[in-house]
Design an enzyme around this catalytic site. Structure first.
Site, short mmCIF file in Angstrom:
data_model
loop_
_atom_site.label_atom_id
_atom_site.label_comp_id
_atom_site.label_asym_id
_atom_site.label_seq_id
_atom_site.Cartn_x
_atom_site.Cartn_y
_atom_site.Cartn_z
N LYS A 42 0.86 -1.19 0.00
CA LYS A 42 0.00 0.00 0.00
C LYS A 42 0.89 1.23 0.00
O LYS A 42 1.84 1.32 0.78
CB LYS A 42 -0.87 0.00 1.27
CG LYS A 42 -1.84 1.16 1.34
CD LYS A 42 -3.20 0.77 0.82
CE LYS A 42 -4.08 1.93 0.51
NZ LYS A 42 -3.81 2.62 -0.77
N LYS A 69 5.43 2.08 -2.77
CA LYS A 69 5.38 3.48 -3.20
C LYS A 69 5.70 3.53 -4.67
O LYS A 69 6.41 2.67 -5.19
CB LYS A 69 6.43 4.30 -2.43
CG LYS A 69 6.15 5.79 -2.43
CD LYS A 69 5.15 6.15 -1.35
CE LYS A 69 4.75 7.60 -1.39
NZ LYS A 69 3.90 7.96 -0.25
N LYS A 129 4.79 2.23 8.70
CA LYS A 129 3.58 2.95 9.13
C LYS A 129 2.36 2.03 9.22
O LYS A 129 1.63 2.06 10.21
CB LYS A 129 3.29 4.11 8.15
CG LYS A 129 2.24 5.07 8.65
CD LYS A 129 1.93 6.17 7.65
CE LYS A 129 3.06 7.14 7.48
NZ LYS A 129 2.67 8.34 6.69
N SER A 187 -7.64 5.19 3.75
CA SER A 187 -7.43 4.47 2.48
C SER A 187 -7.77 2.98 2.66
O SER A 187 -8.39 2.36 1.81
CB SER A 187 -5.97 4.55 2.05
OG SER A 187 -5.74 5.72 1.32
N ASN A 215 -3.94 20.94 3.02
CA ASN A 215 -4.98 19.95 3.32
C ASN A 215 -4.87 19.44 4.76
O ASN A 215 -5.85 19.45 5.51
CB ASN A 215 -4.85 18.79 2.32
CG ASN A 215 -5.74 17.62 2.67
OD1 ASN A 215 -5.37 16.77 3.47
ND2 ASN A 215 -6.94 17.59 2.13
N THR A 267 -6.13 12.71 7.39
CA THR A 267 -4.80 12.85 8.01
C THR A 267 -4.86 13.87 9.16
O THR A 267 -4.32 13.62 10.25
CB THR A 267 -3.75 13.24 6.96
OG1 THR A 267 -3.78 12.23 5.93
CG2 THR A 267 -2.36 13.30 7.55
P1 NAD Z 1 -0.35 20.91 0.97
O1 NAD Z 1 0.50 21.12 -0.23
O2 NAD Z 1 -1.83 20.93 0.86
O3 NAD Z 1 0.05 22.01 2.11
C1 NAD Z 1 1.36 22.29 2.48
C2 NAD Z 1 1.40 23.54 3.34
O4 NAD Z 1 2.72 23.72 3.82
C3 NAD Z 1 1.04 24.83 2.60
O5 NAD Z 1 0.32 25.68 3.48
C4 NAD Z 1 2.41 25.45 2.31
O6 NAD Z 1 2.37 26.87 2.16
C5 NAD Z 1 3.13 25.06 3.57
N1 NAD Z 1 4.58 25.14 3.44
C6 NAD Z 1 5.38 24.69 2.43
N2 NAD Z 1 6.65 24.99 2.68
C7 NAD Z 1 6.68 25.63 3.87
C8 NAD Z 1 7.70 26.19 4.66
N3 NAD Z 1 8.99 26.15 4.27
N4 NAD Z 1 7.37 26.81 5.83
C9 NAD Z 1 6.08 26.87 6.24
N5 NAD Z 1 5.07 26.33 5.53
C10 NAD Z 1 5.36 25.73 4.36
O7 NAD Z 1 0.14 19.51 1.59
P2 NAD Z 1 -0.64 18.55 2.59
O8 NAD Z 1 -1.40 17.54 1.81
O9 NAD Z 1 -1.32 19.35 3.63
O10 NAD Z 1 0.56 17.76 3.25
C11 NAD Z 1 1.40 18.35 4.25
C12 NAD Z 1 2.45 17.36 4.68
O11 NAD Z 1 1.83 16.21 5.24
C13 NAD Z 1 3.34 16.84 3.54
O12 NAD Z 1 4.64 16.68 4.08
C14 NAD Z 1 2.76 15.48 3.23
O13 NAD Z 1 3.73 14.60 2.68
C15 NAD Z 1 2.31 15.03 4.60
N6 NAD Z 1 1.25 14.03 4.59
C16 NAD Z 1 0.10 14.27 3.90
C17 NAD Z 1 -0.90 13.33 3.92
C18 NAD Z 1 -2.22 13.60 3.24
O14 NAD Z 1 -3.13 12.80 3.40
N7 NAD Z 1 -2.37 14.71 2.52
C19 NAD Z 1 -0.73 12.12 4.62
C20 NAD Z 1 0.46 11.90 5.33
C21 NAD Z 1 1.45 12.88 5.30
#
Ligand code: NAD
Length: 403
Positions: free
Chosen positions: A62, A98, A86, A345, A213, A182
């Site tokens: 997955k 992945k 995880k 998921s 998100n 998340t």
């Molecule tokens: P996203 O792109 O929707 O949001 C990212 C946010 O981080 C934005 O607000 C952006 O402006 C901010 N950002 C980027 N660089 C930055 C910096 N240098 N300083 C401060 N803020 C900064 O992404 P997301 O889906 O919210 O995911 C966020 C993190 O969580 C990622 O690392 C992702 O891999 C991880 N993650 C996401 C999920 C998921 O279901 N979406 C699941 C597990 C882990």
């Protein structure tokens, strides 16, 4: 070897040695079961593509598929390995995988993006499926891309198998609650920590890095479920906004969708600071929901929060984590704190395989029922062995994977 792969493998080696496994067993585990490296064509150009199937010890592989110009086989392998950890840490009957394509999707037309997605799924058809390997969205891939991939895969296979991909749109068999999962999982895990310390009704303050998100839904669900806790700062990649009176993330100029920080009413008169100052702000809880390596050995000394929640993957480096542990700063580790996404998921896959569609309450309740025992077991192990939560979570996962 890239640093993410080296860091992931080093953390696994330390935890596995602690559990008494010898090098031969650990080396075998670190080796992915299968690596697919191929090319996918779009718009007449060929793009390098990968799918790493790391471990199927606990179930079907997955893990997401990433479209990005920085993708490399090492990175995909690191992320596949961490997915094995995880899914095991939260005790899901799934393995780790992945995928990735080295491409800048912004340079593709919509038709080329669809061609790329379909080509990727077609190539992997013999190796994926609801009982083999279940991909999902990741960086630059979304529900529409999963819908295209599923359609191509089912055409190639000659039969329906909607559980072969997750993160699909609702009309293709997606799940309620996936978008917020998340962030919601992060609230569940933080909530268990606060309950264990009798802190849920205390007027604690939160600083939040990342308002995409994950960060938005985390903040929205936190304020609903823990009204005594006050969000006092938000950062994105441009600025940090400081608002000591508290930020209601539902008071926005764009009520129909998740807002950007600029669209929040409470930030209109906030103090605006450089983006990276969020790390050093005075708040009880620091939530990292942006990118990897946000807290490093260089800025760890400036952290004032007593608790850090890792919602991004790897936002605290290994060296920074060591420093913070010595200062008794608690880290709720990514492999548990951000596992809400992979957990929902898994629930999407369960619904597809059973031909069911659950309502949002059932999805959210089941998510909590999966994350809470894993979190409590991590707390108990850390306390009993006098180790960090991260070490405890890795050991729990490896006990299941290597035992
Ligand atoms: P996203 O792109 O929707 O949001 C990212 C946010 O981080 C934005 O607000 C952006 O402006 C901010 N950002 C980027 N660089 C930055 C910096 N240098 N300083 C401060 N803020 C900064 O992404 P997301 O889906 O919210 O995911 C966020 C993190 O969580 C990622 O690392 C992702 O891999 C991880 N993650 C996401 C999920 C998921 O279901 N979406 C699941 C597990 C882990």
């Amino acid at each position: 070897m890239n640093s993410m792969l080296a860091t992931a493998q080093a953390a696994i080696r330390v935890a596995a040695k602690d559990l008494g496994y010898d090098d031969a067993v650990i080396d075998k585990f670190l080796e992915p079961e299968r690596i697919h490296a191929f090319e996918v064509k779009a718009g007449g150009k060929a793009y390098p593509a990968f799918r790493v199937q790391h471990s199927s010890k606990l179930g079907s592989y997955k893990g997401g598929i990433r479209f990005h110009s920085n993708v490399s086989l090492d990175e995909v392998q690191a992320l596949a390995t961490l997915m094995s950890i995880k899914t095991a840490a939260v005790n899901l009957p799934l393995g780790g995988g992945k995928g990735g394509v080295i491409v800048d999707p912004k340079q593709l037309t919509r038709a080329e993006l669809e061609e790329l997605a379909r080509g990727y799924a077609r190539h992997l058809t013999p190796h994926i499926g609801s009982g083999k390997d279940i991909p999902a969205p990741d960086v630059n891939t979304n529900s529409e891309i999963m819908d295209w991939m599923l359609d191509e895969f089912e055409k190639e296979l000659g039969e329906a198998d909607p559980g072969a991909f997750t993160g699909k749109s609702m009309h293709k068999g997606g799940s309620e609650g996936r978008e917020a999962a998340t962030g919601r999982g992060g609230v569940v895990v933080l909530g268990e920590y606060l309950k264990a310390r009798h802190l849920t009704n205390k007027p604690l303050t939160v600083a939040l890095q990342g308002f995409g998100n994950v960060g938005f839904f985390f903040a929205e669900i936190l304020q609903k479920e823990y009204p005594a806790i006050r969000l006092v700062a938000i950062a994105n990649s441009k600025h940090t906004w400081l608002q000591p009176k508290g930020i209601d993330v539902t008071k926005t100029t764009v009520p129909a969708r998740a807002p950007r920080p600029e669209e929040l009413e409470d930030l209109k008169d906030a103090k605006v600071l450089p983006s990276d100052e969020i790390i050093a702000l005075k708040a009880d809880i620091l939530v990292l929901a942006a990118l990897e390596d946000a807290v490093t050995a260089r800025n760890a000394g400036s952290v004032k929060a007593g608790v850090i929640v890792e919602l991004a993957n790897g936002p605290v480096t290994k060296d920074a984590a060591k420093q913070l542990y010595k200062r008794n700063i608690v880290i709720l580790p990514d492999i548990i704190a951000n596992a809400g996404g992979v957990t929902v998921s898994y629930l999407e896959w369960q619904q597809n395989v059973a031909g069911e569609q659950w309502d949002e309450k059932r999805v959210n309740d089941t998510l909590a029922a999966i994350l809470i025992p894993s979190t409590r077991t991590m707390f108990e192990r850390a306390k009993a062995q006098n180790i960090s939560y991260k070490q405890a979570a890795f050991e729990l996962a490896l006990g299941r994977l290597l035992g």
